[in-house]
Write an enzyme that holds these catalytic residues in place. Structure first.
Site, PDB file in Angstrom:
ATOM      1  CE  LYS A 181      -3.509   2.827   0.753  1.00 22.83           C
ATOM      2  NZ  LYS A 181      -4.259   3.381  -0.382  1.00 22.83           N
ATOM      3  CE  LYS A 250      -1.101   8.379   7.355  1.00 28.45           C
ATOM      4  NZ  LYS A 250      -1.546   7.005   6.972  1.00 28.45           N
TER       5      LYS A 250
END
Length: 317
Positions: A181, A250
């Protein structure tokens, strides 16, 4: 690994009862709604939202753990996952044997791997499943999952996954899904920020951006942002409800930490850090990451790519 389409069978719900959903925001709420539409019952917890109609809301992660043996997490960061696991009325203290916890968050692989034995001590299992497709795919039940965990456990989850995903890729052991991911999200960040820059340049050059996108989409510059995002953005639709600039930043920084730990050079990360860092500094932190194009536009003279009449300072446009 090859793709394994979601299957059918006796069903996780049939074996374990209701599906727990911790995190009912943009993604988690839509996945919970898809579970309900597929005939599952859902027990949800989120301190900020009640989630979809039909989901039973409870007051703590511990209560979800006491009620459910299949628990889905859809949370903004590893830090939040760890708080849900270990905080007051946390999941780990209440989890029952044979529970499967599926972390659908974009979490840091090292944190995910560290949580797995803590659940195992309780007789429970952790599966990590990175999610791609955004809010629209979640709404339609057409997400892609990148999964890490024991093969037999992933097989048992097929009736749950099939409610909201059309593609399930098995990447390996726990942590592999979140690794995949982060790799995917880095490419997403690069494509989005680079395409945003090109669209601002195209507007300032006086090009018809619809025609420019048509050309790019049958040429070597084609990417997800040119195909799925900017045809809407240039018409003023920013596709609200997806990943924010703060969350994109992030993810990029988590990718940088990941590849540094692997000993992989990352010269391309500087561009994504710069683009989304700029968006944060200019006040776009909590809005969809597609607005990185406005941050770049701000630095380029106040350009808005959807404003065909904007003064670009070139060719009288």
């Amino acid at each position: 690994m090859t793709a394994a389409p979601p299957g059918s069978g006796s069903g996780v719900e049939g074996a374990y009862g209701p599906v727990g959903c911790i995190g009912l925001g943009n993604m988690g709420g839509r996945m919970a709604a898809r579970l309900l539409r597929a005939g599952h019952t859902a027990v949800g917890h989120d301190p900020h939202t009640s989630g979809p109609e039909g989901a039973e809301r409870v007051s703590s992660p511990a209560e979800v753990a006491r009620r459910c043996r299949t628990i889905l997490l859809s949370l903004p960061s590893s830090r939040t996952v760890e708080e849900v696991m270990h905080g007051a009325d946390g999941l780990i203290d209440a989890v029952r044997p044979e529970t499967v916890v599926v972390d659908l968050s974009t979490s840091e692989p090292a944190s995910t791997i560290a949580l797995s034995p803590k659940l195992a001590d309780k007789g429970a299992e952790l599966v990590d499943a990175g999610v791609s497709g955004g809010a629209a795919a979640a709404e339609a039940g057409e997400l892609t999952l990148m999964v890490g965990g024991p093969e037999a456990t992933v097989d048992r989850l097929a009736p749950v996954f099939s409610a909201f995903a059309t593609n399930v890729f098995r990447l390996g052991s726990v942590g592999a899904g979140h690794t995949a991911k982060l790799l995917n999200n880095f490419l997403n960040a690069i494509a989005l920020s680079a395409t945003a820059e090109v669209m601002v340049a195209g507007r300032k050059a006086g090009l018809d951006l619809t025609v420019l996108l048509d050309a790019i989409n049958v040429s070597s510059g084609v990417n997800f942002a040119t195909q799925k995002r900017f045809p809407k953005i240039i018409e003023g639709d920013y596709l609200k409800g997806g990943l924010t600039n703060a969350l994109m930043m992030k993810d990029v920084l988590a990718y940088v930490d990941l590849v540094a730990g692997l000993g992989v050079a990352s010269p391309n990360s500087a561009a994504a850090v710069s683009s989304f860092g700029t968006a944060l500094q200019l006040g776009y932190a909590d809005v969809i990451s597609n607005t990185v194009v406005d941050a770049i536009g701000d630095l380029s003279g106040g350009v808005r790519v959807h404003d065909k009449d904007h003064d670009t300072g070139r060719n009288g446009k």
